[in-house]
Every structure is written in structure tokens, then in C-alpha cells.
Motif scaffolding. Structure first.
Motif, PDB file in Angstrom:
ATOM      1  N   GLY A 192       0.830  -1.196   0.000  1.00  0.00           N
ATOM      2  CA  GLY A 192       0.000   0.000   0.000  1.00  0.00           C
ATOM      3  C   GLY A 192       0.864   1.245   0.000  1.00  0.00           C
ATOM      4  N   PRO A 193       0.245   2.416   0.136  1.00  0.00           N
ATOM      5  CA  PRO A 193       0.992   3.679   0.099  1.00  0.00           C
ATOM      6  C   PRO A 193       2.087   3.765   1.161  1.00  0.00           C
ATOM      7  CG  PRO A 193      -1.370   4.087  -0.066  1.00  0.00           C
ATOM      8  CD  PRO A 193      -1.203   2.638   0.267  1.00  0.00           C
ATOM      9  N   GLY A 194       1.891   3.112   2.303  1.00  0.00           N
ATOM     10  CA  GLY A 194       2.858   3.192   3.394  1.00  0.00           C
ATOM     11  C   GLY A 194       3.691   1.946   3.581  1.00  0.00           C
ATOM     12  N   TYR A 195       3.519   0.957   2.684  1.00  0.00           N
ATOM     13  CA  TYR A 195       4.300  -0.272   2.803  1.00  0.00           C
ATOM     14  C   TYR A 195       4.620  -0.798   1.405  1.00  0.00           C
ATOM     15  CZ  TYR A 195       6.131  -4.666   4.524  1.00  0.00           C
ATOM     16  OH  TYR A 195       6.970  -5.713   4.812  1.00  0.00           O
ATOM     17  N   ASP A 196       5.885  -0.711   1.039  1.00  0.00           N
ATOM     18  CA  ASP A 196       6.327  -1.162  -0.273  1.00  0.00           C
ATOM     19  C   ASP A 196       7.379  -2.250  -0.077  1.00  0.00           C
ATOM     20  OD1 ASP A 196       7.231  -1.563  -2.824  1.00  0.00           O
ATOM     21  OD2 ASP A 196       7.522   0.555  -3.288  1.00  0.00           O
ATOM     22  N   PRO A 197       7.012  -3.523  -0.281  1.00  0.00           N
ATOM     23  CA  PRO A 197       7.966  -4.616  -0.036  1.00  0.00           C
ATOM     24  C   PRO A 197       9.201  -4.546  -0.920  1.00  0.00           C
ATOM     25  CG  PRO A 197       5.987  -5.412  -1.143  1.00  0.00           C
ATOM     26  CD  PRO A 197       5.704  -4.016  -0.718  1.00  0.00           C
ATOM     27  N   ALA A 198       9.107  -3.869  -2.067  1.00  0.00           N
ATOM     28  CA  ALA A 198      10.249  -3.763  -2.981  1.00  0.00           C
ATOM     29  C   ALA A 198      11.207  -2.651  -2.568  1.00  0.00           C
ATOM     30  CB  ALA A 198       9.760  -3.528  -4.408  1.00  0.00           C
ATOM     31  N   ASN A 199      10.775  -1.812  -1.622  1.00  0.00           N
ATOM     32  CA  ASN A 199      11.605  -0.678  -1.195  1.00  0.00           C
ATOM     33  C   ASN A 199      11.739  -0.610   0.326  1.00  0.00           C
ATOM     34  OD1 ASN A 199      12.295   0.936  -3.722  1.00  0.00           O
ATOM     35  ND2 ASN A 199      10.083   0.684  -3.951  1.00  0.00           N
ATOM     36  N   GLY A 200      12.022  -1.741   0.920  1.00  0.00           N
ATOM     37  CA  GLY A 200      12.328  -1.765   2.355  1.00  0.00           C
ATOM     38  C   GLY A 200      11.162  -1.924   3.293  1.00  0.00           C
ATOM     39  N   GLY A 201       9.954  -2.101   2.767  1.00  0.00           N
ATOM     40  CA  GLY A 201       8.798  -2.307   3.641  1.00  0.00           C
ATOM     41  C   GLY A 201       8.152  -1.009   4.064  1.00  0.00           C
ATOM     42  N   LEU A 202       8.107  -0.730   5.375  1.00  0.00           N
ATOM     43  CA  LEU A 202       7.448   0.472   5.882  1.00  0.00           C
ATOM     44  C   LEU A 202       8.081   1.737   5.315  1.00  0.00           C
ATOM     45  CD1 LEU A 202       6.809  -0.294   9.661  1.00  0.00           C
ATOM     46  CD2 LEU A 202       5.072   0.200   7.929  1.00  0.00           C
ATOM     47  N   GLN A 203       7.235   2.659   4.902  1.00  0.00           N
ATOM     48  CA  GLN A 203       7.687   3.914   4.315  1.00  0.00           C
ATOM     49  C   GLN A 203       7.563   5.059   5.322  1.00  0.00           C
ATOM     50  OE1 GLN A 203       8.858   3.760   0.772  1.00  0.00           O
ATOM     51  NE2 GLN A 203       8.885   1.735   1.741  1.00  0.00           N
ATOM     52  N   GLU A 204       8.369   6.073   5.104  1.00  0.00           N
ATOM     53  CA  GLU A 204       8.319   7.274   5.957  1.00  0.00           C
ATOM     54  C   GLU A 204       6.970   7.971   5.800  1.00  0.00           C
ATOM     55  OE1 GLU A 204      10.554   8.163   8.050  1.00  0.00           O
ATOM     56  OE2 GLU A 204      12.366   7.071   7.445  1.00  0.00           O
ATOM     57  N   PRO A 205       6.512   8.664   6.855  1.00  0.00           N
ATOM     58  CA  PRO A 205       7.140   8.772   8.180  1.00  0.00           C
ATOM     59  C   PRO A 205       6.851   7.530   9.026  1.00  0.00           C
ATOM     60  CG  PRO A 205       5.106  10.031   8.135  1.00  0.00           C
ATOM     61  CD  PRO A 205       5.299   9.503   6.747  1.00  0.00           C
ATOM     62  N   LEU A 206       7.871   7.002   9.671  1.00  0.00           N
ATOM     63  CA  LEU A 206       7.701   5.840  10.519  1.00  0.00           C
ATOM     64  C   LEU A 206       7.028   6.232  11.825  1.00  0.00           C
ATOM     65  CD1 LEU A 206      11.134   4.048  10.003  1.00  0.00           C
ATOM     66  CD2 LEU A 206       8.983   3.691   8.772  1.00  0.00           C
ATOM     67  N   GLN A 207       6.252   5.317  12.385  1.00  0.00           N
ATOM     68  CA  GLN A 207       5.538   5.572  13.631  1.00  0.00           C
ATOM     69  C   GLN A 207       5.799   4.428  14.607  1.00  0.00           C
ATOM     70  OE1 GLN A 207       1.717   7.370  11.076  1.00  0.00           O
ATOM     71  NE2 GLN A 207       1.342   5.969  12.784  1.00  0.00           N
TER      72      GLN A 207
END
Length: 207
Positions: A76-91
Motif C-alpha cells: 500500500g501507500p505506506g508499505y512497499d515490499p520492494a523498497n524496504g517495507g514500511l515507508q516514511e514517516p515511521l511511527q
């Protein structure tokens, strides 16, 4: 896989999965010819309860083992498995939600149209971290798993016209349904389907 490609793949895969549910538990249609053995596992009342284990569990969930569960990758918008998983901003904390439905096979096409209308709205919500869907043709079930940045983002989607349209027809599309949400930590993401299924089983069915 890009997020846009993932959204399209969900839309394309769901029809195949739910078409297979016709004639399965939760359907008023006859089992198809793919196996006379299939008929042995279905209750004649087609309520979504397999014979031999027709008593529902304490939560009302039909006693059918979804050992053919077909989940889509979580993204989804906040989780991209091809780019490290969780996306910024991290919580530190997020909100998770899962739904469980036992579908009526004859309503599968209308159900798909309703779900299809929700996908663009879901993906456009910037508070969405990620989501996954899973289906079982054997049990005629459909599941969703979503993770949100906060409760407000989740409720913005829940109150959208497209989602409300689906909620108001839930009992038309399915024989029983459960929805529940809970708080998760960053370390728990991505959630497993085992976790989501356990949460749904422990929750009180919505109908």
C-alpha cells in the motif's frame, strides 16, 4: 511490484477467486462438477457450515478449515515490499483491522463490483499503510487485512460512500461477517494472516 500494479492485480484476482466460491459454503447454488466429493463437505442448507463439523464455533464462525486460503501480498501507500517495507514517516504505533465474510455464491458478481469500487478510494487514502485480501474457495470465505496510520484515516475510509454502499449490503452478500480492529507496533508489521485470523475468530460476529 508497484503500488498501482498491486491495486490492479487485486481487482483482477478477486473475480477469479470469488467465482470459485460459487457452489461452495454460503452459496444457494448447486456444487459444480469438479468433484462429487465436494458435495460431501457441504451442508444441505448451504449456510456456510460444512457437514461433519456443522456446529459453529463459539464466535459464530463456521467450522471450515481454510487450508486453501489465497492471500495477496501486503502492500500500500505506506508499505512497499520492494523498497524496504514500511515507508516514511515511521511511527511507533499503527491501527490494524480485519474483516471476515462467508459469501453467498449467487451474489459473488455483485459483491465483486462493490469491492472493486472501494479499491481506488482505499488506495487514495494517504493514511493507509497497506492491505491484503485473502479468499478460500473451499469455505466460500473472503478476508481483508488493513493497516492504518491512525483511527481517523481508517474511519475516513469506513465512512466513504463506496464503503458504506458495501456495508449496507453485507447481509445480502454473506451469511455471516466479522470486523475488528486493534493497535499494533511498528515491530509487528507486516502482520501475518495467522494473526488476523486469530483476531477475527476471537471477535464477536457483526451478524
Amino acid at each position: 511490484m508497484s503500488i498501482c500494479t498491486y491495486a490492479r492485480s487485486v481487482t483482477l484476482t478477486l473475480p477469479l477467486a470469488f467465482t470459485a466460491c460459487a457452489g461452495q459454503p454460503g452459496s444457494d447454488s448447486e456444487p459444480d462438477s469438479v468433484g462429487s466429493s465436494t458435495a460431501d463437505t457441504l451442508d444441505s442448507t448451504t449456510t456456510g457450515e460444512p457437514t461433519g463439523t456443522s456446529e459453529p464455533t463459539g464466535t459464530g464462525e463456521p467450522a471450515c478449515v481454510e487450508d486453501d486460503l489465497m492471500p495477496m501480498p501486503f502492500a500500500g501507500p505506506g508499505y512497499d515490499p520492494a523498497n524496504g517495507g514500511l515507508q516514511e514517516p515511521l511511527q511507533d504505533k499503527y491501527v490494524a483491522s480485519t474483516t471476515f465474510l462467508v459469501l453467498r455464491g449467487e451474489k459473488a458478481e455483485e459483491f465483486l463490483q462493490t469491492v472493486g469500487a472501494m479499491i481506488p478510494v482505499l488506495m487514495a487514502n494517504q493514511g493507509l499503510v497497506g492491505f491484503s485480501t485473502a479468499t478460500s474457495a473451499k469455505c466460500g470465505t473472503a478476508r481483508t487485512l488493513t493497516v492504518w496510520r491512525d483511527q481517523m484515516a481508517m474511519m475516513n475510509f469506513v465512512s466513504s460512500d463506496e464503503h458504506v454502499a458495501g456495508m449496507t449490503r453485507a447481509q445480502e452478500f454473506s451469511t455471516t461477517g466479522t470486523v475488528t480492529s486493534w493497535e499494533v507496533t511498528r515491530a509487528e508489521l507486516p502482520l501475518t494472516w495467522e494473526t488476523a485470523m486469530a483476531k477475527a475468530t476471537a471477535a464477536t460476529p457483526s451478524y
